[in-house]
Write an enzyme that holds these catalytic residues in place. Structure first.
Site, PDB file in Angstrom:
ATOM      1  N   ASP A  88       0.863  -1.178   0.000  1.00 48.29           N
ATOM      2  CA  ASP A  88       0.000   0.000   0.000  1.00 48.29           C
ATOM      3  C   ASP A  88       0.905   1.235   0.000  1.00 48.29           C
ATOM      4  OD1 ASP A  88       0.988   0.186   2.562  1.00 48.29           O
ATOM      5  OD2 ASP A  88      -0.891  -0.325   3.548  1.00 48.29           O
TER       6      ASP A  88
ATOM      7  N   GLY B 139      -0.448   5.686   3.050  1.00 48.78           N
ATOM      8  CA  GLY B 139      -1.439   6.721   3.376  1.00 48.78           C
ATOM      9  C   GLY B 139      -2.389   6.285   4.485  1.00 48.78           C
ATOM     10  N   PHE B 140      -2.961   5.119   4.339  1.00 48.67           N
ATOM     11  CA  PHE B 140      -3.957   4.679   5.315  1.00 48.67           C
ATOM     12  C   PHE B 140      -3.368   4.616   6.721  1.00 48.67           C
ATOM     13  CE2 PHE B 140      -6.272   1.389   7.680  1.00 48.67           C
ATOM     14  CZ  PHE B 140      -7.548   1.914   7.616  1.00 48.67           C
TER      15      PHE B 140
ATOM     16  N   ASP C  35      -2.663   8.226  -1.356  1.00 45.29           N
ATOM     17  CA  ASP C  35      -3.986   8.842  -1.302  1.00 45.29           C
ATOM     18  C   ASP C  35      -4.293   9.330   0.106  1.00 45.29           C
ATOM     19  OD1 ASP C  35      -4.130   6.271  -0.172  1.00 45.29           O
ATOM     20  OD2 ASP C  35      -6.275   6.108  -0.620  1.00 45.29           O
TER      21      ASP C  35
ATOM     22  N   GLN D 262     -11.550   7.443  -4.306  1.00 46.07           N
ATOM     23  CA  GLN D 262     -12.096   7.866  -3.017  1.00 46.07           C
ATOM     24  C   GLN D 262     -13.469   8.498  -3.269  1.00 46.07           C
ATOM     25  OE1 GLN D 262     -11.084   7.258   0.045  1.00 46.07           O
ATOM     26  NE2 GLN D 262      -8.986   6.483  -0.255  1.00 46.07           N
TER      27      GLN D 262
ATOM     28  N   GLY E 184     -11.027   3.777   1.000  1.00 45.60           N
ATOM     29  CA  GLY E 184     -11.944   4.504   1.885  1.00 45.60           C
ATOM     30  C   GLY E 184     -13.164   3.698   2.286  1.00 45.60           C
TER      31      GLY E 184
ATOM     32  N   ASP F  13      -7.947  -7.521   0.377  1.00 46.96           N
ATOM     33  CA  ASP F  13      -6.986  -7.818   1.439  1.00 46.96           C
ATOM     34  C   ASP F  13      -7.645  -7.415   2.741  1.00 46.96           C
ATOM     35  OD1 ASP F  13      -6.494  -4.756   1.024  1.00 46.96           O
ATOM     36  OD2 ASP F  13      -5.551  -5.249   2.923  1.00 46.96           O
TER      37      ASP F  13
ATOM     38  N   CYS G  35     -12.441 -28.536   6.403  1.00 48.00           N
ATOM     39  CA  CYS G  35     -11.224 -27.799   6.031  1.00 48.00           C
ATOM     40  C   CYS G  35     -10.070 -28.774   5.834  1.00 48.00           C
ATOM     41  CB  CYS G  35     -10.898 -26.777   7.120  1.00 48.00           C
ATOM     42  SG  CYS G  35      -9.373 -25.862   6.819  1.00 48.00           S
TER      43      CYS G  35
ATOM     44  N   CYS H 159      -6.868 -27.906   5.864  1.00 45.97           N
ATOM     45  CA  CYS H 159      -5.597 -27.343   6.320  1.00 45.97           C
ATOM     46  C   CYS H 159      -4.930 -28.259   7.341  1.00 45.97           C
ATOM     47  CB  CYS H 159      -5.772 -25.930   6.880  1.00 45.97           C
ATOM     48  SG  CYS H 159      -6.226 -25.842   8.620  1.00 45.97           S
TER      49      CYS H 159
ATOM     50  N   CYS I 203      -6.502 -28.341  10.864  1.00 45.98           N
ATOM     51  CA  CYS I 203      -7.726 -29.144  10.984  1.00 45.98           C
ATOM     52  C   CYS I 203      -7.439 -30.638  10.808  1.00 45.98           C
ATOM     53  CB  CYS I 203      -8.770 -28.658   9.980  1.00 45.98           C
ATOM     54  SG  CYS I 203      -9.466 -27.057  10.475  1.00 45.98           S
TER      55      CYS I 203
ATOM     56  N   HIS J 269      -5.080 -21.648  10.070  1.00 44.49           N
ATOM     57  CA  HIS J 269      -6.433 -22.099   9.705  1.00 44.49           C
ATOM     58  C   HIS J 269      -7.258 -20.984   9.070  1.00 44.49           C
ATOM     59  CE1 HIS J 269     -10.430 -23.609   9.511  1.00 44.49           C
ATOM     60  NE2 HIS J 269     -10.815 -22.501  10.124  1.00 44.49           N
TER      61      HIS J 269
END
Lengths: 385, 385
Positions: free
Chosen positions: A91, A94-95, A145, A200, A227, A277, A315, A317, A320, A346
């Protein structure tokens, strides 16, 4: 910029495609685990590979502060630094500047802020964010941004989107002038990173439209909707995504930042989002909240103390396959570090398998059935909680 | 009791053997990673298998308090609870009662103490320790002893060893009467756990002799030397081990509890010790202290900030194959949970590989060369620090 985006199948609004990046191919729609400080918290890289993580997100703000982007550049870039030879997205910082740092001062030029780590003073401009992101060397980088806060008045959202657009242009210009400085430029035959724009406009559909239309003029290889997931009701998130997606080029990847719950990511993928994400699967795991094919589970609950079932019988994985709810509850109650490791594995496996189902369903033309099951689970979970 | 101990080779005082236990065979001399609360802190079980962990140690005191031995019994015993189908040894709880709990009151009958977790009052007697250990179901269990503190006067050490011997006899009698109650008794064809005795006697060689001689009369399948690594100089540890080992049956496993540094475990194995355990490799890992073939390394040190080498170029572990010192230092500095995971895996792999070298050297008749190299490294490390 060197991204290709090859569409395989569309199903109503949803799309299944391959995004070819300098460090490998990514099958979309995709969920990207968040590896804030060059690590997905508590999960070794080989376990991320085992659950078929295709692309990680790194946070520019954190890496800039520690260990520092120049250090990472000297060590060959983020891929080499963290031994993750697969795609990465960063990223813009900014955030986090807006959510984590202190004493921010925003001017036309950029943002002066104090580090959340030691209070030291720093300045991020669009140019500086791009410099940092080029040093890190992710496959996809983001324009700098201003993430509009929620709630924001119409006037505030407009001012903010205007600033973001001016910053997007500066980000692009600086990126184009310096893209060959990425640490792996020669090694990867002159390939470069890919700069995505960010829409935005707050919760105002017409401002989102304006933001998207003006942003698309920059002709970037991909676009994000920013945003969102900043405190608004989920229905607003959905409406803004629905209103904005058709305004973004259909032949380029579309990324919604910072979402979401399992049922949300399925929903948004069905609407035509290609990339998402969120820290949720890993952060929730560290707090004992687990996602399963039957809904959410709080492993702290006493009812699991002698439960010999796996977290999710469906699952596949490693967690599990091996451990019981009783054992995981014990690890969590005893504050054992292994709880975070196993529960993060998991939750991420569940998210990634969910997106695999979405891709399979798009290819098979059965996405509406999957969507129906996921909505059903959401209703059941809501009734239980 | 169902242990067999088959000697393959001896080299001067050192021995290489196979100890067959209900849950598998263990090649000795062996180092046992400590899995206090049914987990080796921060390390998933499959990674313990990958580095060829043969046997784990569990702490009875911790497991009794949380999640409780009756709960573990209902869940099939410790092996099933933690999904570790390989050998396990539990201590008697004695050492932790004396080192961790509060307001202890020792009587002939046992010890009343307050939990370090919540201050609740508990009572451990030899019989109760055995009951708890039978419920946990480890392959090897230990008599309930009083770990003599350091320093201790001769009188105090004598009183303590006398009590330990009376408790050993009560432990054995109770064990023999209840050994068939182990959770896997039927499933493992009527096999039972193996009860080891513990030699005490402080730093007094003659008291150690008396303790050993009287303990051996109980005819147990193995013997431990306890009350070491409690603050005494390393030379005293060595002397007590050297004085005590010849008094223990040569055809049974001999276990020194709570040691030690890599050079110590090689030294003691060369003296004829078959089993050792210590929290050091995992605890040190969590504090950034790493063990390597060239000595110790404090990963916090700034000199590693851009060091692209693995922790130890000679180490075959997954961590050394993939990650640089620079990355590990970053994880540690950023307090990332992955630091503990990766560093614990490396330190344990180093300890286990060290013991593999010891076994190989005994079989090849080259133990003295290995000992020379390890002592050399120790001298070099001492000069550096």
């Amino acid at each position: 910029m060197s991204l290709t985006f090859t569409m395989h199948q569309t199903s109503d609004t949803a799309r299944c495609a391959t995004m070819q990046l300098p460090h490998g191919a990514v099958q979309t729609p995709i969920f990207m685990p968040v590896g804030t400080a060059a690590t997905v918290k508590a999960v070794p890289q080989h376990l991320l590979e085992e659950i078929e993580t295709q692309i990680l997100l790194g946070n520019t703000y954190h890496l800039y502060l520690r260990p520092g982007h120049e250090r990472i550049r000297r060590l060959g870039g983020l891929h080499k630094f963290m031994s993750w030879p697969h795609p990465i997205l960063t990223d813009s910082g900014g955030f986090q500047v807006f959510s984590l740092s202190k004493l921010r001062k925003v001017t036309e030029d950029g943002v002066r802020f104090r580090s959340h780590l030691d209070g030291s003073s720093h300045f991020f401009s669009p140019e500086h964010s791009i410099d940092v992101q080029i040093a890190l060397g992710a496959d996809i980088v983001m324009v700098f941004d201003e993430c509009t806060e929620y709630p924001a008045t119409r006037e505030r959202a407009r001012t903010s989107l205007d600033l973001t657009l001016r910053w997007a242009r500066r980000s692009r210009d600086h990126f184009l002038a310096h893209q060959h400085e990425v640490p792996w430029f020669d090694e990867r035959g002159g390939q470069t990173q890919n700069l995505f724009g960010i829409v935005q406009g707050g919760m105002y559909a017409d401002l989102r439209r304006e933001s998207a239309e003006r942003l698309v003029e920059l002709d970037l290889p991909g676009y994000a909707i920013g945003g969102l997931s900043v405190g608004e009701p989920r229905e607003s998130t959905r409406e803004i995504i629905a209103a904005t997606l058709p305004l973004l080029p259909a032949d380029k990847p579309r990324y919604v930042m910072g979402v979401g719950y399992p049922e949300e990511i399925v929903e948004y993928a069905a609407m035509g989002v290609d990339m998402m994400d969120c820290v949720l699967p890993t952060r929730a795991a560290r707090h004992g909240l687990l996602f399963t094919s039957e809904g959410r589970m709080n492993i702290k609950n006493l009812r699991y103390a002698e439960d010999q079932q796996p977290i999710d019988a469906k699952c596949k994985c490693r967690v599990c396959q091996r451990y019981t709810r009783a054992y995981l509850r014990h690890l969590f109650a005893a504050k054992e570090p292994l709880a975070a490791v196993l529960q993060s594995v998991h939750n991420l496996a569940f998210y990634l398998a969910t997106m695999q189902s979405v891709r399979d369903s798009i290819l098979l033309g059965s996405l509406s059935e999957l969507l129906g099951r996921v909505r059903q689970r959401e209703i059941a979970a809501a009734q239980e909680s």
